[in-house]
Design an enzyme around this catalytic site. Sequence first.
Site, mmCIF file in Angstrom:
data_model
loop_
_atom_site.group_PDB
_atom_site.id
_atom_site.type_symbol
_atom_site.label_atom_id
_atom_site.label_comp_id
_atom_site.label_asym_id
_atom_site.label_seq_id
_atom_site.Cartn_x
_atom_site.Cartn_y
_atom_site.Cartn_z
ATOM 1 N N GLY A 122 0.816 -1.207 0.000
ATOM 2 C CA GLY A 122 0.000 0.000 0.000
ATOM 3 C C GLY A 122 0.845 1.248 0.000
ATOM 4 N N ASN A 179 6.987 1.268 -1.435
ATOM 5 C CA ASN A 179 5.836 0.435 -1.747
ATOM 6 C C ASN A 179 6.301 -0.928 -2.277
ATOM 7 O OD1 ASN A 179 4.351 -0.332 -4.461
ATOM 8 N ND2 ASN A 179 2.790 0.424 -3.064
ATOM 9 N N ASP A 180 5.631 -1.999 -1.865
ATOM 10 C CA ASP A 180 6.123 -3.343 -2.196
ATOM 11 C C ASP A 180 6.255 -3.605 -3.703
ATOM 12 O OD1 ASP A 180 3.382 -3.400 -2.516
ATOM 13 O OD2 ASP A 180 3.058 -5.235 -1.334
ATOM 14 N N GLU A 224 0.737 3.608 -9.575
ATOM 15 C CA GLU A 224 -0.416 2.838 -9.104
ATOM 16 C C GLU A 224 -1.222 2.378 -10.319
ATOM 17 O OE1 GLU A 224 -1.168 1.595 -6.307
ATOM 18 O OE2 GLU A 224 0.052 2.667 -4.848
ATOM 19 N N HIS A 227 -4.811 1.194 -10.499
ATOM 20 C CA HIS A 227 -5.932 2.124 -10.424
ATOM 21 C C HIS A 227 -6.074 2.963 -11.691
ATOM 22 C CE1 HIS A 227 -6.558 0.595 -6.455
ATOM 23 N NE2 HIS A 227 -5.242 0.656 -6.325
ATOM 24 N N CYS A 241 -13.878 -0.175 -6.451
ATOM 25 C CA CYS A 241 -12.492 -0.568 -6.196
ATOM 26 C C CYS A 241 -12.142 -0.226 -4.758
ATOM 27 C CB CYS A 241 -11.577 0.184 -7.162
ATOM 28 S SG CYS A 241 -9.835 -0.225 -6.955
HETATM 29 ZN ZN LIG Z 1 -8.866 1.735 -7.670
#
Ligand SMILES: [Zn+2]
Length: 276
Positions: free
Chosen positions: A30, A69-70, A119, A122, A132
């Site tokens: 995250g 972030n991973d 991201e 998204h 989502c």
């Molecule tokens: Zn999303």
Amino acid sequence: MLARLLQTARNALAQAPQPSISAVGLSAPGPINPQTGLIYTAPNMPGWVNVPLSEILAAEFGVPVFAGNDANLAALAEARFGAGRNYRHIVYLTVSTGIGSGIISDGVLVTGKDGLAAEAGHLILEPDGPPCGCGGRGCLEALASGSSIARAAEARLAQGDDSVLQAKRGTVTSRLVAEAAQRGDRLAGEVFQRAATYLGLGVAALINLFNPQIIILGGGVTNAGDLLFDTVTRVALSRCMPILSHGVQIVPAALRDDVGLRGAAIWAFTPRPRFG
Ligand SMILES: [Zn+2]
């Protein structure tokens, strides 16, 4: 969880031949602020909201902590040690419960001003699509992640559609959907291919944006192999701009469960980008 994390780190140090460390690399699921190590939220870790994890680790071990972030850090690991070893322009996507990504452009991880870039889960592909976890609708993650595949299959099963998965109603996973699809189950095949098509469209957008040499796909859903890769490759290369499709490779990730650990270690040795 935090107590266990600290204890595991202490145990590892106790077992190290030279128990001294110069830095901690931290890979977090995250969005995380790489400057302060503040985990804003972690959708898969309920209760983790605004946790200053870097501060906590720095206080415990007395060394600098470098957080990321991973998926971003996994991209670094694949670039250094995995499928991206021989490339400088890399898009990495992990498709599991959710969809995360990391972008490496000319050998450098794309971080954005706050370290929150990439991201790709998204990217919005359907304005009125399913909700989502980010609060939006119709994101790639809501259409092609493992949990969205399971959810879509359950919805079809609830309508009474014929499928071997009817016997598993209420406990369907993306792995069960992939296995049923591989055995020729029509409902499972349609659900899985719909998700793979959306993933292909997401990859096409990333090819158009970043002109990568290679797209690396990791995460549990990619265990479906050709069932996934054939569709993703066909859709991505036929729907991106033709001039950008030349020579792009779409390949499985080479590293396994320790990809995040390796990425965190690399991150701790990477010259700091400036944020803010
Ligand atoms: Zn999303």
